[in-house]
Write a protein that holds these residues in place. Sequence first.
Motif, PDB file in Angstrom:
ATOM      1  N   ALA A 381      37.442  38.871  52.250  1.00  0.00           N
ATOM      2  CA  ALA A 381      37.780  40.248  51.875  1.00  0.00           C
ATOM      3  C   ALA A 381      37.543  40.480  50.388  1.00  0.00           C
ATOM      4  N   THR A 382      37.828  39.475  49.584  1.00  0.00           N
ATOM      5  CA  THR A 382      37.601  39.592  48.137  1.00  0.00           C
ATOM      6  C   THR A 382      36.109  39.690  47.829  1.00  0.00           C
ATOM      7  N   THR A 383      35.302  38.931  48.587  1.00  0.00           N
ATOM      8  CA  THR A 383      33.849  39.030  48.430  1.00  0.00           C
ATOM      9  C   THR A 383      33.357  40.434  48.746  1.00  0.00           C
ATOM     10  N   ALA A 384      33.867  40.999  49.833  1.00  0.00           N
ATOM     11  CA  ALA A 384      33.494  42.361  50.212  1.00  0.00           C
ATOM     12  C   ALA A 384      33.931  43.357  49.144  1.00  0.00           C
ATOM     13  N   LYS A 385      35.116  43.140  48.560  1.00  0.00           N
ATOM     14  CA  LYS A 385      35.620  44.019  47.508  1.00  0.00           C
ATOM     15  C   LYS A 385      34.685  44.002  46.297  1.00  0.00           C
ATOM     16  N   THR A 386      34.267  42.815  45.905  1.00  0.00           N
ATOM     17  CA  THR A 386      33.354  42.689  44.758  1.00  0.00           C
ATOM     18  C   THR A 386      32.031  43.398  45.022  1.00  0.00           C
ATOM     19  N   ASN A 387      31.512  43.223  46.230  1.00  0.00           N
ATOM     20  CA  ASN A 387      30.242  43.858  46.583  1.00  0.00           C
ATOM     21  C   ASN A 387      30.354  45.380  46.599  1.00  0.00           C
ATOM     22  N   LEU A 388      31.474  45.898  47.105  1.00  0.00           N
ATOM     23  CA  LEU A 388      31.656  47.351  47.151  1.00  0.00           C
ATOM     24  C   LEU A 388      31.915  47.918  45.759  1.00  0.00           C
ATOM     25  N   GLU A 389      32.513  47.140  44.893  1.00  0.00           N
ATOM     26  CA  GLU A 389      32.665  47.580  43.497  1.00  0.00           C
ATOM     27  C   GLU A 389      31.292  47.761  42.853  1.00  0.00           C
ATOM     28  N   ASP A 390      30.368  46.860  43.186  1.00  0.00           N
ATOM     29  CA  ASP A 390      29.006  46.986  42.677  1.00  0.00           C
ATOM     30  C   ASP A 390      28.327  48.242  43.212  1.00  0.00           C
ATOM     31  N   GLU A 391      28.765  48.697  44.381  1.00  0.00           N
ATOM     32  CA  GLU A 391      28.222  49.915  44.966  1.00  0.00           C
ATOM     33  C   GLU A 391      28.834  51.174  44.356  1.00  0.00           C
ATOM     34  N   GLY A 392      29.890  51.019  43.555  1.00  0.00           N
ATOM     35  CA  GLY A 392      30.492  52.165  42.890  1.00  0.00           C
ATOM     36  C   GLY A 392      31.834  52.599  43.434  1.00  0.00           C
ATOM     37  N   TYR A 393      32.386  51.861  44.403  1.00  0.00           N
ATOM     38  CA  TYR A 393      33.728  52.179  44.913  1.00  0.00           C
ATOM     39  C   TYR A 393      34.779  51.612  43.950  1.00  0.00           C
ATOM     40  N   LEU A 394      35.820  52.402  43.698  1.00  0.00           N
ATOM     41  CA  LEU A 394      36.791  52.019  42.674  1.00  0.00           C
ATOM     42  C   LEU A 394      38.170  51.675  43.230  1.00  0.00           C
ATOM     43  N   ASP A 395      38.657  52.473  44.168  1.00  0.00           N
ATOM     44  CA  ASP A 395      40.023  52.308  44.677  1.00  0.00           C
ATOM     45  C   ASP A 395      40.012  51.355  45.877  1.00  0.00           C
ATOM     46  N   LEU A 396      39.988  50.046  45.604  1.00  0.00           N
ATOM     47  CA  LEU A 396      39.869  49.043  46.651  1.00  0.00           C
ATOM     48  C   LEU A 396      41.053  48.087  46.641  1.00  0.00           C
ATOM     49  N   SER A 397      41.536  47.775  47.828  1.00  0.00           N
ATOM     50  CA  SER A 397      42.613  46.797  47.982  1.00  0.00           C
ATOM     51  C   SER A 397      42.201  45.783  49.049  1.00  0.00           C
ATOM     52  N   VAL A 398      42.811  44.595  49.026  1.00  0.00           N
ATOM     53  CA  VAL A 398      42.477  43.564  50.020  1.00  0.00           C
ATOM     54  C   VAL A 398      43.741  43.087  50.724  1.00  0.00           C
ATOM     55  N   ASP A 451      30.470  38.309  61.224  1.00  0.00           N
ATOM     56  CA  ASP A 451      29.096  38.738  60.979  1.00  0.00           C
ATOM     57  C   ASP A 451      28.856  39.008  59.485  1.00  0.00           C
ATOM     58  N   TYR A 452      29.903  39.465  58.785  1.00  0.00           N
ATOM     59  CA  TYR A 452      29.757  39.727  57.349  1.00  0.00           C
ATOM     60  C   TYR A 452      29.608  38.435  56.567  1.00  0.00           C
ATOM     61  N   ALA A 453      30.261  37.386  57.036  1.00  0.00           N
ATOM     62  CA  ALA A 453      30.167  36.096  56.361  1.00  0.00           C
ATOM     63  C   ALA A 453      28.743  35.551  56.425  1.00  0.00           C
ATOM     64  N   THR A 454      28.063  35.766  57.550  1.00  0.00           N
ATOM     65  CA  THR A 454      26.695  35.243  57.685  1.00  0.00           C
ATOM     66  C   THR A 454      25.718  35.976  56.787  1.00  0.00           C
ATOM     67  N   LYS A 455      26.050  37.209  56.400  1.00  0.00           N
ATOM     68  CA  LYS A 455      25.177  37.990  55.520  1.00  0.00           C
ATOM     69  C   LYS A 455      25.466  37.759  54.044  1.00  0.00           C
ATOM     70  N   ASN A 456      26.581  37.151  53.775  1.00  0.00           N
ATOM     71  CA  ASN A 456      26.979  36.986  52.373  1.00  0.00           C
ATOM     72  C   ASN A 456      27.360  35.517  52.119  1.00  0.00           C
TER      73      ASN A 456
END
Length: 456
Positions: A381-398, A451-456
């Motif tokens: 979940a933290t990996t996904a958070k970091t990736n979405l921050e790079d996409e420009g999302y700001l208000d993220l929690s895990v 499935d997300y783990a296999t892509k990242n």
Amino acid sequence: MVNKNQRIILANDSAKKIELGRINNKKKKIKKKWSRKKKIVILLIIFFLSGISFFSWRVWSSLEKIFSNGLNPFTVLANLKPTALAGEGDGRTNILLLGSGDPDWPGADLTDTIMVASINTRDNSALLISIPRDFYVKINNHGWDKINSAYVYGEQYKKGDGPQTTLNAVSDILDIPIHYYAKVDFTAFKKAIDAVGGVSITPSEDLYDPHYPGGTVNFDGGKTYSMNGDTALKYARSRQTTSDFDRARRQQEVMISLKEKALSLGTLSNPKTVLDLIGIMGDHVRTNLQPNEIKRIMDISKKMDSGKINSVVIDGENTKLVTTGMIGDASCVFPVAGIGKYADIQDYVYDLLSNKKPESNYKDENASILIENGTTIAGLATTAKTNLEDEGYLDLSVGNADSQDYSKTRIIDYSGGKKSASIKNLEKYFGITAAKATGSDYDIVIIVGKDYATKN
């Protein structure tokens, strides 16, 4: 001893036999003559059927190469009726056109021609938008790099992902949906032009390139040239003494001229030319357009003269939207506003397309998003958070999901439609469709699966 009456009978019998012999001989001759005719007719039928079989085989094999989704070519040919295009309901269909080297060419999958053909299906007009091959973008499952390498990295990540990876990168820059793609190589370009008898081009300015592989390129501005495939490719590819932006403009000129020639009555009524074009497409073109959709595009194109086709290049000379600079040891093109900042480019494109710009994009919505780990993989979940921050999302929690055996990632929309731009972008990013629900303090909940783990 034979009497007189017997001689008369014998004479009559002989006359009958002679007459019967003549009749039989005549029948034999007629039969023999008909036998020869019959053989000739049968040979003609066999020849005719062989010709049809050869044509059908050429069409069959070509269609099988172009469309890789299990279509039966004979079913295609029997049911070839135009069908509505994706985006046609909104009045505009966008097609990504990619040009690359031949399979045996070094860096064959580098798409040095990147162009969007935006077709207005209501007034039968079109806009060609060229993007520089050195444009610096973020490529899915890779990182920041030149856009002409997006296809390569997409294929390396997963066989067949090259088109979608490039499509996503282009869509991010222009902020418009890309409905289809078509990829052609140098051979398709040359052979298609030769098949229609060449194209007529009048360069707007002089072009002199002594560095072109295989010989000097030299054209006078204002002079009309009848170009065969090889000459047109030189004209479209040369850039050493001009720029990538100029080259993109020349590529647009050749494409418009080829379209006019290919859809002319003389070309379409020539079976050999049509067969040659089908063969060229089968060997050197890949697309996700279906045959019925191609038929629809052809119908629109027939009503579209060259005066209804506009073309632009996202450049630093005319549009002044991008600049060129060094990133590491590579010369790259990026927005004047800064790397990854496409707002000015998108405003320019919206104006050209006469589209009203959306009131907000996903970054403006500032959606609150909870990312939950639905697996036993620590830190996913933290990996996904970091990736979405790079996409420009700001208000993220895990957090952790209610179960750790999710095989597929899920997106749940709790916003009641108020964060539609965010949902749309997340659906594109994860490649899935969001479900709607109520009862959460967050606008959106994402449960990341295995499935997300296999892509990242």
